[in-house]
Design a protein around this motif. Structure first.
Motif, PDB file in Angstrom:
ATOM      1  N   CYS A 173      -4.511  -3.609   9.250  1.00  0.00           N
ATOM      2  CA  CYS A 173      -3.410  -2.645   9.207  1.00  0.00           C
ATOM      3  C   CYS A 173      -3.461  -1.746  10.442  1.00  0.00           C
ATOM      4  CB  CYS A 173      -3.551  -1.813   7.938  1.00  0.00           C
ATOM      5  SG  CYS A 173      -2.315  -0.519   7.772  1.00  0.00           S
ATOM      6  N   CYS A 179       0.849  -1.194   0.000  1.00  0.00           N
ATOM      7  CA  CYS A 179       0.000   0.000   0.000  1.00  0.00           C
ATOM      8  C   CYS A 179       0.888   1.249   0.000  1.00  0.00           C
ATOM      9  CB  CYS A 179      -0.896  -0.010   1.234  1.00  0.00           C
ATOM     10  SG  CYS A 179      -1.787   1.540   1.491  1.00  0.00           S
ATOM     11  N   GLU A 225       0.453   3.306   3.174  1.00  0.00           N
ATOM     12  CA  GLU A 225       1.166   2.763   4.330  1.00  0.00           C
ATOM     13  C   GLU A 225       2.668   3.043   4.190  1.00  0.00           C
ATOM     14  OE1 GLU A 225       0.378  -1.348   5.255  1.00  0.00           O
ATOM     15  OE2 GLU A 225       1.524  -1.240   7.100  1.00  0.00           O
ATOM     16  N   CYS A 241      -6.988   5.697   8.734  1.00  0.00           N
ATOM     17  CA  CYS A 241      -7.417   5.798   7.331  1.00  0.00           C
ATOM     18  C   CYS A 241      -8.927   5.897   7.199  1.00  0.00           C
ATOM     19  CB  CYS A 241      -6.907   4.595   6.547  1.00  0.00           C
ATOM     20  SG  CYS A 241      -5.135   4.645   6.285  1.00  0.00           S
ATOM     21  N   CYS A 248      -7.004  -4.009   4.797  1.00  0.00           N
ATOM     22  CA  CYS A 248      -6.921  -2.742   5.547  1.00  0.00           C
ATOM     23  C   CYS A 248      -7.336  -2.959   7.009  1.00  0.00           C
ATOM     24  CB  CYS A 248      -7.827  -1.694   4.926  1.00  0.00           C
ATOM     25  SG  CYS A 248      -7.162  -0.986   3.403  1.00  0.00           S
ATOM     26  N   ILE A 259      -6.753   2.667   0.059  1.00  0.00           N
ATOM     27  CA  ILE A 259      -6.884   1.719  -1.043  1.00  0.00           C
ATOM     28  C   ILE A 259      -8.095   0.790  -0.933  1.00  0.00           C
ATOM     29  CG2 ILE A 259      -4.429   1.783  -1.645  1.00  0.00           C
ATOM     30  CD1 ILE A 259      -4.102  -0.877  -0.123  1.00  0.00           C
TER      31      ILE A 259
HETATM   32  S1  SF4 Z   1      -5.516   0.881   6.276  1.00  0.00           S
HETATM   33 FE1  SF4 Z   1      -5.400   0.305   4.100  1.00  0.00          FE
HETATM   34  S2  SF4 Z   1      -5.200   2.280   3.029  1.00  0.00           S
HETATM   35 FE2  SF4 Z   1      -4.668   2.638   5.177  1.00  0.00          FE
HETATM   36  S3  SF4 Z   1      -2.454   2.414   5.238  1.00  0.00           S
HETATM   37 FE3  SF4 Z   1      -3.340   0.450   5.821  1.00  0.00          FE
HETATM   38  S4  SF4 Z   1      -3.417  -0.729   3.934  1.00  0.00           S
HETATM   39 FE4  SF4 Z   1      -3.137   1.418   3.353  1.00  0.00          FE
END
Ligand code: SF4
Length: 167
Positions: free
Chosen positions: A157, A14, A17, A163, A154, A149
Motif C-alpha cells: 500500500c 481498508c 485507506e 501507517c 499493507c 489493519i
Molecule cells: S498500509 Fe494497511 S492500514 Fe495503512 S492504509 Fe494501507 S492497507 Fe490500510
C-alpha cells in the motif's frame, strides 16, 4: 459527497485507506488498488475493441461497456482483492441502473491468472450498496482516521510508511 467506484473498492480493502484517500492525503506512489485502474487504463485504452464504449457517470467511469448486451467488463491485474473488485463492478451496475441504462451483468477479467468471474446485481446487493454508501460517508467524515489493519497487503500500500512509521 459523490461516492465513487474507487471509494467503494477501498471500503472493501481498508477503512483507513478509504479515509486517507477520500481526505486527499496523498503519498508519492499510487496504491495498488488505484494503480490497478491506471494500469488497465494506460495499457488497454488504445486497444478497446469497437463493441465497447466508455461510459462516464457521477462517480464512475466504465472503460468497457458492451451496450448491445448490457455487459460491463472490468479487467484487473491480480485477483488478490477480488472481493473489492466484485463490489466495484456491482457498483457500476447499480449506478448504470440508477441512470436508466441497461446493465444485465458484469464480467471481471484477470488475464494474468486466466480467470473470469461473472458479477450479478441482486436486490439484496442494491440494499447492501445503500448501506456501503452511508458507511463510507460516516467513515470519511470522521475527525480521526481509522486504525491500521495489519494485513499482509499493507506492504504494497502506498500508505505503508505513513501507517507503520518507526516500525
Ligand atoms: S498500509 Fe494497511 S492500514 Fe495503512 S492504509 Fe494501507 S492497507 Fe490500510
Amino acid at each position: 459527497m459523490t461516492i465513487t467506484a474507487t471509494l467503494i473498492n477501498l471500503y472493501h480493502v481498508c477503512h483507513r485507506e478509504l479515509w486517507l484517500h477520500a481526505n486527499q492525503i496523498q503519498m508519492e506512489q499510487t496504491s495498488e488498488v488505484v494503480a490497478d485502474g491506471k494500469f488497465i487504463g494506460d495499457t488497454t485504452y488504445e486497444q478497446r475493441p469497437e463493441k465497447y464504449t466508455q461510459v462516464e457517470l457521477p462517480g464512475v467511469k466504465i472503460d468497457f461497456y458492451d451496450a448491445k448486451n448490457g455487459v460491463v467488463h472490468e479487467t484487473k491485474r491480480s485477483d488478490k482483492m477480488e472481493q473489492a473488485h466484485v463490489a466495484q463492478v456491482k457498483y457500476y451496475l447499480y449506478v448504470l441502473g440508477q441512470h436508466g441504462i441497461a446493465a444485465n451483468y458484469g464480467i471481471l477479467e484477470y488475464p494474468k491468472q486466466r480467470h473470469t468471474e461473472r458479477v450479478d446485481l441482486t436486490d439484496e446487493d442494491r440494499r447492501a450498496i445503500e448501506v456501503w454508501k452511508m458507511e463510507i460517508e460516516e467513515i470519511v467524515g470522521r475527525e480521526v482516521c481509522p486504525p491500521v489493519i495489519n494485513k499482509p497487503f499493507c506492504k504494497k500500500c502506498s500508505y505503508y510508511d505513513f501507517c507503520y512509521v518507526g516500525e
